[in-house]
Design a protein around this motif. Structure first.
Motif, PDB file in Angstrom:
ATOM      1  N   ALA A 146       1.645   9.804  -9.680  1.00 17.60           N
ATOM      2  CA  ALA A 146       1.491   8.354  -9.521  1.00 17.60           C
ATOM      3  C   ALA A 146       0.081   7.905  -9.900  1.00 17.60           C
ATOM      4  N   ASN A 196      -7.693   5.467   3.870  1.00 15.82           N
ATOM      5  CA  ASN A 196      -8.112   4.645   2.731  1.00 15.82           C
ATOM      6  C   ASN A 196      -7.785   5.364   1.427  1.00 15.82           C
ATOM      7  N   PRO A 197      -6.500   5.463   1.076  1.00 16.31           N
ATOM      8  CA  PRO A 197      -6.104   6.185  -0.144  1.00 16.31           C
ATOM      9  C   PRO A 197      -6.818   5.632  -1.378  1.00 16.31           C
ATOM     10  N   SER A 205      -1.774  -0.456  -9.421  1.00 14.95           N
ATOM     11  CA  SER A 205      -2.254   0.342  -8.297  1.00 14.95           C
ATOM     12  C   SER A 205      -1.449   1.628  -8.153  1.00 14.95           C
ATOM     13  N   ARG A 206      -2.059   2.587  -7.473  1.00 13.60           N
ATOM     14  CA  ARG A 206      -1.364   3.851  -7.247  1.00 13.60           C
ATOM     15  C   ARG A 206      -0.147   3.643  -6.349  1.00 13.60           C
ATOM     16  N   ASP A 207      -0.253   2.717  -5.380  1.00 11.24           N
ATOM     17  CA  ASP A 207       0.882   2.448  -4.489  1.00 11.24           C
ATOM     18  C   ASP A 207       2.111   2.001  -5.278  1.00 11.24           C
ATOM     19  N   VAL A 208       1.885   1.128  -6.260  1.00 13.59           N
ATOM     20  CA  VAL A 208       2.998   0.639  -7.082  1.00 13.59           C
ATOM     21  C   VAL A 208       3.653   1.791  -7.831  1.00 13.59           C
ATOM     22  N   TRP A 209       2.823   2.677  -8.371  1.00 13.34           N
ATOM     23  CA  TRP A 209       3.376   3.796  -9.141  1.00 13.34           C
ATOM     24  C   TRP A 209       3.986   4.864  -8.237  1.00 13.34           C
ATOM     25  N   GLU A 210       3.519   4.960  -7.008  1.00 12.46           N
ATOM     26  CA  GLU A 210       4.175   5.877  -6.073  1.00 12.46           C
ATOM     27  C   GLU A 210       5.605   5.413  -5.794  1.00 12.46           C
ATOM     28  N   ARG A 211       5.783   4.090  -5.698  1.00 16.96           N
ATOM     29  CA  ARG A 211       7.143   3.568  -5.523  1.00 16.96           C
ATOM     30  C   ARG A 211       7.984   3.831  -6.772  1.00 16.96           C
ATOM     31  N   LYS A 239       9.018   7.434  -6.753  1.00 14.45           N
ATOM     32  CA  LYS A 239      10.084   7.620  -5.767  1.00 14.45           C
ATOM     33  C   LYS A 239      11.420   7.132  -6.326  1.00 14.45           C
TER      34      LYS A 239
END
Length: 309
Positions: free
Chosen positions: A280, A122-123, A290-296, A299
């Motif tokens: 991120a 659960n990041p 979201s953090r997921d969006v910024w992790e992409r 990358k």
């Protein structure tokens, strides 16, 4: 596609009543959960019972104050069943940094593996590590800021006002019910509009977001700017911006443009700060999303920069 909520609040005989969608928006509950609260109302203590429904213009409404009282009791009941932290957690300075092993001990977890499981499954739920410290075997292990652990524990127990371990149930002298964060920061604006059509805090936030979009157009980070301007959690403003964009589709960037813009922001941040851990998450806080969006985005920025960054 789920039907959008239509929260309503009315004044009847000098008291406020709200519909089921208002309850769902206020609590974040699903339709099934909100319905179940009412269904099992007779199993609840009479003094904290979910209000009975009232039929108004062909729709069900509920006494707002009674619902707030019920929900406060419900949250405290839920909190009483959650594992309490070691009192030492609140005796430490918030700026103190402790190892993952000590963090688990302070939170009364069975071990550091519980924290690692939270991080993997659960990041974003558990606080981010602030670095590393030397572990008992000499190996470097994760470290956490005590203040972040205290914030996590307050959210975990449902007690956002005091320390963990507070006796569950209504507190003497405590206010009945607790407004949402948006309601608190927009209280004056909501009061100023009390004579007009009733609005929820979320609806008012959507209005503010729509006005900004109409005036200045949409750009990444708008939610963060609104959060700074009016107060309240950025996540609530991100929701308001998304809803406002549904009514202004021309202002919303297409996916490729938005992704390119985020990648450019991430690339600039990497050039300035380096490819640091947690970048991120920092960008998500600074620009919204979201953090997921910024992790992409990070990358993609790495691919653009090549091996030199």
């Amino acid at each position: 596609m789920s039907k959008p909520l239509n929260p309503q609040r009315r004044i009847v005989g000098g008291r406020a009543v709200v519909n089921r969608d208002w309850i769902r928006e206020f609590t974040g509950a699903s339709a099934g959960t909100a319905a179940r609260w009412y269904k099992i109302r007779l199993e609840q203590p009479e003094e904290h019972r979910h209000p009975e429904k009232e039929r108004i213009d062909g729709a069900d409404f509920y006494d707002e104050q009674q619902f707030r009282d019920f929900y406060t009791w419900f949250q405290q009941e839920k909190a009483s069943k959650v594992l309490k932290a070691d009192p030492e957690l609140y005796e430490l300075d918030p700026e103190t940094v402790v190892s993952i092993n000590k963090a688990a001990e302070l939170l009364n977890f069975s071990g550091a593996s519980v924290i690692r499981k939270y991080q993997q499954a659960n990041p974003g739920y558990f606080p981010d590590s602030v670095g590393e410290v030397e572990g008992p075997t000499g190996r470097m292990i994760q470290a956490f800021r005590v203040g972040d652990l205290q914030d996590f524990d307050r959210k975990r127990t449902g007690d956002r006002l005091g320390k963990a371990g507070r006796r569950p149930g209504p507190q003497p002298g405590a206010a009945v019910g607790r407004p949402s964060a948006l309601e608190e920061v927009l209280a004056a604006e909501l009061s100023a509009r009390a004579d007009g059509e009733p609005l929820t805090a979320t609806q008012l936030a959507e209005q503010f977001a729509a006005e900004r979009i109409e005036r200045d157009g949409y750009h990444p980070g708008l939610a963060a700017e609104l959060s700074v301007q009016y107060g309240g959690p950025q996540r609530a403003w991100e929701y308001a911006v998304r809803k406002a964009l549904e009514h202004h589709p021309a202002a919303a960037p297409n996916r490729s443009e938005a992704a390119d813009r985020r990648a450019a922001i991430a690339l600039a941040a990497m050039s300035e700060r380096g490819d640091v851990r947690g970048l991120a998450a920092d960008l998500a806080r600074e620009h919204g999303g979201s953090r997921d969006v910024w992790e992409r985005a990070v990358k993609a920025a790495r691919n653009l920069a090549g091996p030199t960054v």
